[in-house]
Design an enzyme around this catalytic site. Structure first.
Site, PDB file in Angstrom:
ATOM      1  N   LYS A  45      22.238 -60.326  50.939  1.00 38.79           N
ATOM      2  CA  LYS A  45      22.744 -60.590  49.591  1.00 38.79           C
ATOM      3  C   LYS A  45      24.220 -60.964  49.728  1.00 38.79           C
ATOM      4  CE  LYS A  45      23.312 -60.568  45.080  1.00 38.79           C
ATOM      5  NZ  LYS A  45      22.941 -61.802  44.370  1.00 38.79           N
ATOM      6  N   ALA A  70      20.303 -64.343  36.605  1.00 40.69           N
ATOM      7  CA  ALA A  70      21.742 -64.180  36.389  1.00 40.69           C
ATOM      8  C   ALA A  70      22.091 -62.772  36.860  1.00 40.69           C
ATOM      9  CB  ALA A  70      22.098 -64.377  34.923  1.00 40.69           C
ATOM     10  N   LEU A  73      26.019 -61.220  40.920  1.00 42.51           N
ATOM     11  CA  LEU A  73      26.592 -60.789  42.190  1.00 42.51           C
ATOM     12  C   LEU A  73      26.701 -59.269  42.352  1.00 42.51           C
ATOM     13  CD1 LEU A  73      27.718 -62.397  44.618  1.00 42.51           C
ATOM     14  CD2 LEU A  73      29.941 -62.334  43.538  1.00 42.51           C
ATOM     15  N   CYS A 128      27.791 -69.828  43.543  1.00 51.06           N
ATOM     16  CA  CYS A 128      27.041 -68.928  42.660  1.00 51.06           C
ATOM     17  C   CYS A 128      27.057 -69.459  41.231  1.00 51.06           C
ATOM     18  CB  CYS A 128      27.605 -67.516  42.682  1.00 51.06           C
ATOM     19  SG  CYS A 128      26.726 -66.485  41.494  1.00 51.06           S
ATOM     20  N   LYS A 162      27.330 -72.649  51.594  1.00 56.15           N
ATOM     21  CA  LYS A 162      26.189 -72.825  50.692  1.00 56.15           C
ATOM     22  C   LYS A 162      26.594 -73.718  49.534  1.00 56.15           C
ATOM     23  CE  LYS A 162      22.105 -70.808  48.907  1.00 56.15           C
ATOM     24  NZ  LYS A 162      21.286 -69.623  48.888  1.00 56.15           N
ATOM     25  N   ILE A 188      20.035 -75.751  49.003  1.00 52.83           N
ATOM     26  CA  ILE A 188      20.984 -75.621  47.908  1.00 52.83           C
ATOM     27  C   ILE A 188      20.893 -74.234  47.258  1.00 52.83           C
ATOM     28  CG2 ILE A 188      21.062 -78.058  47.244  1.00 52.83           C
ATOM     29  CD1 ILE A 188      18.843 -77.482  45.210  1.00 52.83           C
ATOM     30  N   ASN A 189      21.908 -73.888  46.466  1.00 51.67           N
ATOM     31  CA  ASN A 189      21.875 -72.699  45.617  1.00 51.67           C
ATOM     32  C   ASN A 189      21.124 -73.052  44.323  1.00 51.67           C
ATOM     33  OD1 ASN A 189      22.549 -70.190  44.383  1.00 51.67           O
ATOM     34  ND2 ASN A 189      24.479 -70.136  45.500  1.00 51.67           N
ATOM     35  N   GLY A 215      12.754 -71.924  42.617  1.00 52.26           N
ATOM     36  CA  GLY A 215      11.290 -71.932  42.654  1.00 52.26           C
ATOM     37  C   GLY A 215      10.718 -73.310  42.923  1.00 52.26           C
TER      38      GLY A 215
HETATM   39  O1  RRO Z   1      24.020 -62.825  42.076  1.00 51.61           O
HETATM   40  C1  RRO Z   1      23.736 -63.883  41.484  1.00 51.61           C
HETATM   41  O2  RRO Z   1      23.727 -63.994  40.250  1.00 51.61           O
HETATM   42  C2  RRO Z   1      23.429 -65.130  42.225  1.00 51.61           C
HETATM   43  C3  RRO Z   1      24.191 -65.604  43.271  1.00 51.61           C
HETATM   44 BR1  RRO Z   1      25.631 -64.648  43.986  1.00 51.61          BR
HETATM   45  C4  RRO Z   1      23.897 -66.867  43.849  1.00 51.61           C
HETATM   46  O3  RRO Z   1      24.544 -67.377  44.771  1.00 51.61           O
HETATM   47  N1  RRO Z   1      22.829 -67.559  43.348  1.00 51.61           N
HETATM   48  C5  RRO Z   1      22.096 -67.085  42.333  1.00 51.61           C
HETATM   49  O4  RRO Z   1      21.143 -67.774  41.908  1.00 51.61           O
HETATM   50  N2  RRO Z   1      22.389 -65.864  41.779  1.00 51.61           N
END
Ligand code: RRO
Length: 305
Positions: A45, A70, A73, A128, A162, A188-189, A215
Site C-alpha cells: 500500500k 476513495a 491514502l 493518487c 506510477k 496506470i493509476n 477494473g
Molecule cells: O488511497 C487511495 O485513495 C488511492 C491511492 Br493512494 C492511489 O494511488 N490510487 C487509488 O486509486 N486510491
C-alpha cells in the site's frame, strides 16, 4: 512451458505478474502470502511520512467488474511500516515499496525511512486520484522529475514512477522521470475521478463523493497509455489496469510492458489470479511459438492500411 521470467531494473521476477499497490498490501503477512501464492512481485500500500486515517466510509463502490475507490491514502506511516516490509520479504518475492509525500522533500523523507527494510524497488506514487495534491505531480513533468531527483539523492534503490492517465502530458511526464533517473514506469493509476449516485436518495455513494476508477473497463485505456509511454522511453514498464486474464496481460505486454500489475481482479479470483494469468500467458506464448515473455514485449505492429 515458455520462459515467464522477466526483469525490472536488475530485479529478477520469476513471472511477470505483480500485485499492484493498494490491494492486500497493508501488512507484511498478507504480502508474504501473496508472494507465496504465485505473484512475481508484490507492491505495498502507498505509505506516507505520518500515520493517516484516510477518508470516511463508504470508501469503495463495487460495481462488479469496475471499482470506484476513495480510500484517501490510509496508512500507518513510514516508521511503522519498516517491519512490515521485512516480514513481506519472507515470501521470497521482490518487494516494491509504494511511497507518497506532500512534496518532493517529503517523498525523500519517506524513502530514507523505508530503505532500512531494503525493498527491491521504490514506486513513487505521484498519481493518487483521491488526495488533494496527489495527482498534481503526475500531471506536471517538471514536478514529477523533481520528485525523482530528490528521492534518488537519498537512496541507491531503483525507482519506479506510477503514472496517472488523467493528463494530456502523459508522455512528457514519462520522459521527464526517465531523464531524472527513474529506472521503471508503472502505468496506470486509477482513472477519473468518477462518481456513483444512489438514485433513491440522490446522494453520491462515496463519502468523498468521487473516487478513482479501476477494473475491467480500464484495460483499453491502460494499454493505450503503456503503448504511448513505451514509444517515448527506454526504461521498462509495469503495465497496470484491467488485467483479468492472460489475454489482457498479453495486450499490455505487446504494447510495451515488461511486467503486469494486478489489482481489482483479486476481488473475483483472489490469490489464484496470478497463476491463472501466468498459465494463460503460457498458452498464448506457445500459440505464437515464442519461447519467452521477453520475445513478446513491445511487439505491437503498425496497423495495415
Ligand atoms: O488511497 C487511495 O485513495 C488511492 C491511492 Br493512494 C492511489 O494511488 N490510487 C487509488 O486509486 N486510491
Amino acid at each position: 512451458m515458455a520462459e515467464l521470467t522477466t526483469e525490472l531494473a536488475g530485479v529478477k521476477l520469476e513471472n511477470p505478474t505483480v500485485l499492484s499497490a493498494g490491494i492486500l498490501g497493508n501488512t507484511g503477512e498478507i504480502l508474504k502470502r501473496v508472494g507465496l501464492s504465485g505473484a512475481g512481485a508484490v507492491t505495498t500500500k502507498t505509505i506516507g511520512l505520518k500515520p493517516r486515517k484516510g477518508n470516511k466510509n463508504p470508501t469503495v463502490v463495487d460495481m462488479g467488474d469496475v471499482f470506484l475507490n476513495a480510500m484517501g491514502l490510509p496508512n500507518p506511516g513510514a516508521e511503522n511500516f519498516v517491519e512490515e516490509i521485512r516480514i513481506a520479504k519472507e515470501g521470497g518475492k521482490p518487494i516494491i515499496s509504494s511511497i507518497f509525500g506532500k512534496d518532493a522533500g517529503e517523498f525523500a523523507e519517506v524513502a530514507k525511512i523505508l530503505k532500512k527494510a531494503e525493498p527491491d524497488l521504490f514506486e513513487l506514487n505521484i498519481s493518487c486520484p483521491n488526495v488533494g495534491s496527489g495527482m498534481s505531480f503526475g500531471c506536471d513533468p517538471v514536478a514529477a522529475g523533481k520528485v525523482v531527483e530528490k528521492v534518488k539523492a537519498v537512496t541507491d534503490i531503483s525507482l519506479s514512477v506510477k503514472m496517472t492517465p488523467n493528463t494530456h502530458l502523459l508522455v512528457e511526464v514519462a520522459k521527464s522521470v526517465e531523464k531524472a533517473g527513474a529506472s521503471v514506469i508503472t502505468a496506470i493509476n486509477g482513472l477519473g475521478p468518477g462518481m456513483v449516485i444512489d438514485v433513491e436518495t440522490g446522494i453520491p455513494v462515496l463519502a468523498n463523493k468521487v473516487g478513482g476508477v479501476s477494473g475491467k473497463f480500464v484495460r483499453p485505456i491502460a494499454t493505450r497509455c503503456i503503448y504511448s509511454i513505451a514509444q517515448a522511453v527506454k526504461i521498462p514498464i509495469i503495465g497496470v489496469g484491467g488485467i483479468y486474464s492472460g489475454e489482457d496481460a498479453a495486450q499490455h505486454i505487446i504494447a510495451g510492458a515488461s511486467a503486469v500489475g494486478i489489482g481489482t481482479a483479486v476481488k473475483d479470483h483472489y490469490l489464484d489470479i496470478f497463476k491463472k494469468v501466468c498459465d494463460e500467458l503460457d498458452v498464448i506464448l506457445e500459440r505464437k511459438k515464442l519461447k519467452s515473455i521477453g520475445e513478446l514485449v513491445g511487439t505491437v505492429k503498425e496497423v495495415l492500411t
